[in-house]
Design a protein around this motif. Structure first.
Motif, PDB file in Angstrom:
ATOM      1  N   PRO A 112       0.912  -1.383   0.093  1.00 45.82           N
ATOM      2  CA  PRO A 112       0.094  -0.125  -0.072  1.00 45.82           C
ATOM      3  C   PRO A 112       0.815   1.405  -0.042  1.00 45.82           C
ATOM      4  O   PRO A 112       2.013   1.010   0.412  1.00 45.82           O
ATOM      5  CB  PRO A 112      -0.785  -0.069   1.248  1.00 45.82           C
ATOM      6  CG  PRO A 112      -0.317  -1.073   2.129  1.00 45.82           C
ATOM      7  CD  PRO A 112       0.722  -1.940   1.298  1.00 45.82           C
ATOM      8  N   ILE A 113       0.233   2.342  -0.737  1.00 42.98           N
ATOM      9  CA  ILE A 113       1.008   3.695  -0.892  1.00 42.98           C
ATOM     10  C   ILE A 113       0.742   4.516   0.353  1.00 42.98           C
ATOM     11  O   ILE A 113      -0.381   4.646   0.541  1.00 42.98           O
ATOM     12  CB  ILE A 113       1.046   4.133  -2.058  1.00 42.98           C
ATOM     13  CG1 ILE A 113       1.505   3.337  -3.207  1.00 42.98           C
ATOM     14  CG2 ILE A 113       1.508   5.646  -2.230  1.00 42.98           C
ATOM     15  CD1 ILE A 113       1.086   3.786  -4.566  1.00 42.98           C
ATOM     16  N   ASN A 114       1.415   5.231   1.031  1.00 39.12           N
ATOM     17  CA  ASN A 114       1.394   6.005   2.145  1.00 39.12           C
ATOM     18  C   ASN A 114       1.204   7.403   1.584  1.00 39.12           C
ATOM     19  O   ASN A 114       2.168   8.132   1.313  1.00 39.12           O
ATOM     20  CB  ASN A 114       2.510   6.002   3.135  1.00 39.12           C
ATOM     21  CG  ASN A 114       2.225   6.664   4.408  1.00 39.12           C
ATOM     22  OD1 ASN A 114       1.370   7.683   4.270  1.00 39.12           O
ATOM     23  ND2 ASN A 114       2.865   6.670   5.477  1.00 39.12           N
ATOM     24  N   VAL A 115      -0.223   7.675   1.347  1.00 35.45           N
ATOM     25  CA  VAL A 115      -0.570   8.964   0.515  1.00 35.45           C
ATOM     26  C   VAL A 115      -0.008  10.040   1.327  1.00 35.45           C
ATOM     27  O   VAL A 115       0.387  11.045   0.892  1.00 35.45           O
ATOM     28  CB  VAL A 115      -2.101   8.921   0.186  1.00 35.45           C
ATOM     29  CG1 VAL A 115      -2.411  10.455  -0.407  1.00 35.45           C
ATOM     30  CG2 VAL A 115      -2.394   7.862  -0.700  1.00 35.45           C
ATOM     31  N   ALA A 116      -0.104  10.055   2.735  1.00 33.12           N
ATOM     32  CA  ALA A 116      -0.036  11.147   3.717  1.00 33.12           C
ATOM     33  C   ALA A 116       1.487  11.627   3.490  1.00 33.12           C
ATOM     34  O   ALA A 116       2.001  12.488   3.500  1.00 33.12           O
ATOM     35  CB  ALA A 116      -0.241  10.890   5.095  1.00 33.12           C
ATOM     36  N   ALA A 117       2.595  10.282   3.451  1.00 27.95           N
ATOM     37  CA  ALA A 117       3.886  10.667   3.267  1.00 27.95           C
ATOM     38  C   ALA A 117       4.125  11.300   2.002  1.00 27.95           C
ATOM     39  O   ALA A 117       4.938  12.126   1.828  1.00 27.95           O
ATOM     40  CB  ALA A 117       4.676   9.272   3.402  1.00 27.95           C
ATOM     41  N   VAL A 118       3.592  10.851   0.910  1.00 25.06           N
ATOM     42  CA  VAL A 118       3.726  11.192  -0.446  1.00 25.06           C
ATOM     43  C   VAL A 118       3.389  12.805  -0.298  1.00 25.06           C
ATOM     44  O   VAL A 118       4.077  13.619  -0.798  1.00 25.06           O
ATOM     45  CB  VAL A 118       2.956  10.357  -1.506  1.00 25.06           C
ATOM     46  CG1 VAL A 118       2.968  11.071  -2.870  1.00 25.06           C
ATOM     47  CG2 VAL A 118       3.612   9.212  -1.627  1.00 25.06           C
ATOM     48  N   ARG A 119       2.352  13.214   0.108  1.00 23.80           N
ATOM     49  CA  ARG A 119       1.890  14.516   0.119  1.00 23.80           C
ATOM     50  C   ARG A 119       2.637  15.362   1.027  1.00 23.80           C
ATOM     51  O   ARG A 119       3.029  16.465   0.397  1.00 23.80           O
ATOM     52  CB  ARG A 119       0.455  14.617   0.874  1.00 23.80           C
ATOM     53  CG  ARG A 119      -0.021  16.137   1.211  1.00 23.80           C
ATOM     54  CD  ARG A 119      -1.530  15.891   1.937  1.00 23.80           C
ATOM     55  NE  ARG A 119      -1.882  17.347   1.975  1.00 23.80           N
ATOM     56  CZ  ARG A 119      -2.872  17.831   2.050  1.00 23.80           C
ATOM     57  NH1 ARG A 119      -4.121  17.000   1.718  1.00 23.80           N
ATOM     58  NH2 ARG A 119      -3.418  19.056   2.195  1.00 23.80           N
ATOM     59  N   HIS A 120       3.374  14.956   2.078  1.00 29.66           N
ATOM     60  CA  HIS A 120       4.236  15.751   2.751  1.00 29.66           C
ATOM     61  C   HIS A 120       5.542  15.810   2.050  1.00 29.66           C
ATOM     62  O   HIS A 120       6.064  16.922   2.079  1.00 29.66           O
ATOM     63  CB  HIS A 120       4.580  14.757   4.029  1.00 29.66           C
ATOM     64  CG  HIS A 120       5.411  15.458   5.160  1.00 29.66           C
ATOM     65  ND1 HIS A 120       5.125  16.640   5.880  1.00 29.66           N
ATOM     66  CD2 HIS A 120       6.732  15.272   5.232  1.00 29.66           C
ATOM     67  CE1 HIS A 120       6.244  17.034   6.377  1.00 29.66           C
ATOM     68  NE2 HIS A 120       7.190  16.554   6.255  1.00 29.66           N
ATOM     69  N   GLN A 121       6.030  14.769   1.378  1.00 29.88           N
ATOM     70  CA  GLN A 121       7.432  15.074   0.546  1.00 29.88           C
ATOM     71  C   GLN A 121       7.046  16.014  -0.631  1.00 29.88           C
ATOM     72  O   GLN A 121       8.056  16.770  -0.676  1.00 29.88           O
ATOM     73  CB  GLN A 121       7.611  13.373  -0.147  1.00 29.88           C
ATOM     74  CG  GLN A 121       8.067  12.537   1.141  1.00 29.88           C
ATOM     75  CD  GLN A 121       8.282  11.029   0.450  1.00 29.88           C
ATOM     76  OE1 GLN A 121       7.861  10.823  -0.988  1.00 29.88           O
ATOM     77  NE2 GLN A 121       8.354   9.987   1.366  1.00 29.88           N
ATOM     78  N   ILE A 122       6.044  15.938  -1.245  1.00 25.20           N
ATOM     79  CA  ILE A 122       5.794  16.964  -2.194  1.00 25.20           C
ATOM     80  C   ILE A 122       5.731  18.273  -1.892  1.00 25.20           C
ATOM     81  O   ILE A 122       6.272  19.035  -2.278  1.00 25.20           O
ATOM     82  CB  ILE A 122       4.567  16.295  -3.292  1.00 25.20           C
ATOM     83  CG1 ILE A 122       4.864  15.335  -4.044  1.00 25.20           C
ATOM     84  CG2 ILE A 122       4.375  17.512  -4.175  1.00 25.20           C
ATOM     85  CD1 ILE A 122       3.769  14.275  -4.691  1.00 25.20           C
ATOM     86  N   ASN A 123       4.842  18.386  -0.719  1.00 24.26           N
ATOM     87  CA  ASN A 123       4.605  19.797  -0.187  1.00 24.26           C
ATOM     88  C   ASN A 123       5.952  20.405   0.172  1.00 24.26           C
ATOM     89  O   ASN A 123       6.318  21.397   0.247  1.00 24.26           O
ATOM     90  CB  ASN A 123       3.779  19.658   0.834  1.00 24.26           C
ATOM     91  CG  ASN A 123       3.045  21.113   1.084  1.00 24.26           C
ATOM     92  OD1 ASN A 123       2.664  21.885   0.297  1.00 24.26           O
ATOM     93  ND2 ASN A 123       2.973  21.714   2.420  1.00 24.26           N
ATOM     94  N   ASP A 124       6.801  19.400   0.791  1.00 26.57           N
ATOM     95  CA  ASP A 124       8.263  20.055   1.258  1.00 26.57           C
ATOM     96  C   ASP A 124       9.134  20.528   0.087  1.00 26.57           C
ATOM     97  O   ASP A 124       9.680  21.325   0.160  1.00 26.57           O
ATOM     98  CB  ASP A 124       9.128  18.742   2.046  1.00 26.57           C
ATOM     99  CG  ASP A 124       8.513  18.609   3.467  1.00 26.57           C
ATOM    100  OD1 ASP A 124       7.844  19.449   3.952  1.00 26.57           O
ATOM    101  OD2 ASP A 124       9.151  17.649   4.042  1.00 26.57           O
ATOM    102  N   THR A 125       9.180  19.622  -0.951  1.00 30.57           N
ATOM    103  CA  THR A 125       9.631  20.087  -2.360  1.00 30.57           C
ATOM    104  C   THR A 125       9.171  21.300  -2.662  1.00 30.57           C
ATOM    105  O   THR A 125      10.294  22.298  -3.222  1.00 30.57           O
ATOM    106  CB  THR A 125       9.392  18.811  -3.310  1.00 30.57           C
ATOM    107  OG1 THR A 125       9.887  17.750  -2.816  1.00 30.57           O
ATOM    108  CG2 THR A 125      10.272  19.308  -4.607  1.00 30.57           C
ATOM    109  N   ILE A 126       7.920  21.536  -2.752  1.00 32.63           N
ATOM    110  CA  ILE A 126       7.479  22.780  -3.171  1.00 32.63           C
ATOM    111  C   ILE A 126       7.724  24.052  -2.162  1.00 32.63           C
ATOM    112  O   ILE A 126       8.448  25.231  -2.803  1.00 32.63           O
ATOM    113  CB  ILE A 126       5.872  22.893  -3.274  1.00 32.63           C
ATOM    114  CG1 ILE A 126       5.389  22.011  -4.220  1.00 32.63           C
ATOM    115  CG2 ILE A 126       5.136  24.151  -3.346  1.00 32.63           C
ATOM    116  CD1 ILE A 126       3.782  21.532  -4.354  1.00 32.63           C
ATOM    117  N   GLN A 127       7.682  23.707  -0.857  1.00 31.62           N
ATOM    118  CA  GLN A 127       8.062  24.737   0.006  1.00 31.62           C
ATOM    119  C   GLN A 127       9.513  25.016  -0.198  1.00 31.62           C
ATOM    120  O   GLN A 127      10.122  26.274   0.192  1.00 31.62           O
ATOM    121  CB  GLN A 127       7.650  24.339   1.579  1.00 31.62           C
ATOM    122  CG  GLN A 127       6.202  24.306   1.729  1.00 31.62           C
ATOM    123  CD  GLN A 127       5.494  25.334   0.971  1.00 31.62           C
ATOM    124  OE1 GLN A 127       5.574  26.432   1.379  1.00 31.62           O
ATOM    125  NE2 GLN A 127       4.301  25.075   0.412  1.00 31.62           N
ATOM    126  N   ALA A 128      10.418  24.292  -0.648  1.00 30.59           N
ATOM    127  CA  ALA A 128      11.916  24.318  -0.975  1.00 30.59           C
ATOM    128  C   ALA A 128      12.137  25.397  -2.042  1.00 30.59           C
ATOM    129  O   ALA A 128      13.384  25.857  -2.346  1.00 30.59           O
ATOM    130  CB  ALA A 128      12.527  23.213  -0.982  1.00 30.59           C
TER     131      ALA A 128
END
Length: 89
Positions: free
Chosen positions: A22-38
């Protein structure tokens, strides 16, 4: 002795299970949001997620002016990268 044998069989059965994880959607969301904020001009954030796979995710963002975008992100060895972005009406 029987207990040890039963335990060994049970553990090896668990270790050999295969199939899609299963894919951890919350973790993916967090990783992408961190990339955007950087990003130097980060003026948007993730508001919701669409289809998420191991190496591709559809992300909905909203900027500070309230404009929404649908973004497709691709994961490679370096992390998540924006592939395309489409403004939403």
């Amino acid at each position: 002795m029987r207990f040890f044998l039963a335990l060994t069989i049970a553990l090896s059965a668990c270790a050999s299970t295969s199939g899609p994880r299963p894919i951890n959607v919350a973790a993916v969301r967090h990783q992408i949001n961190d990339t955007i904020q950087a990003e130097p001009s980060a003026d948007r954030s993730v508001t919701s997620m669409g289809a998420v796979r191991e190496s591709r995710a559809v992300v909905y963002t909203t900027n500070k002016a309230g404009v929404r975008q649908e973004e497709t992100w691709i994961k490679d060895s370096g992390g998540w990268k924006l592939e395309k972005s489409t403004a939403m009406n």
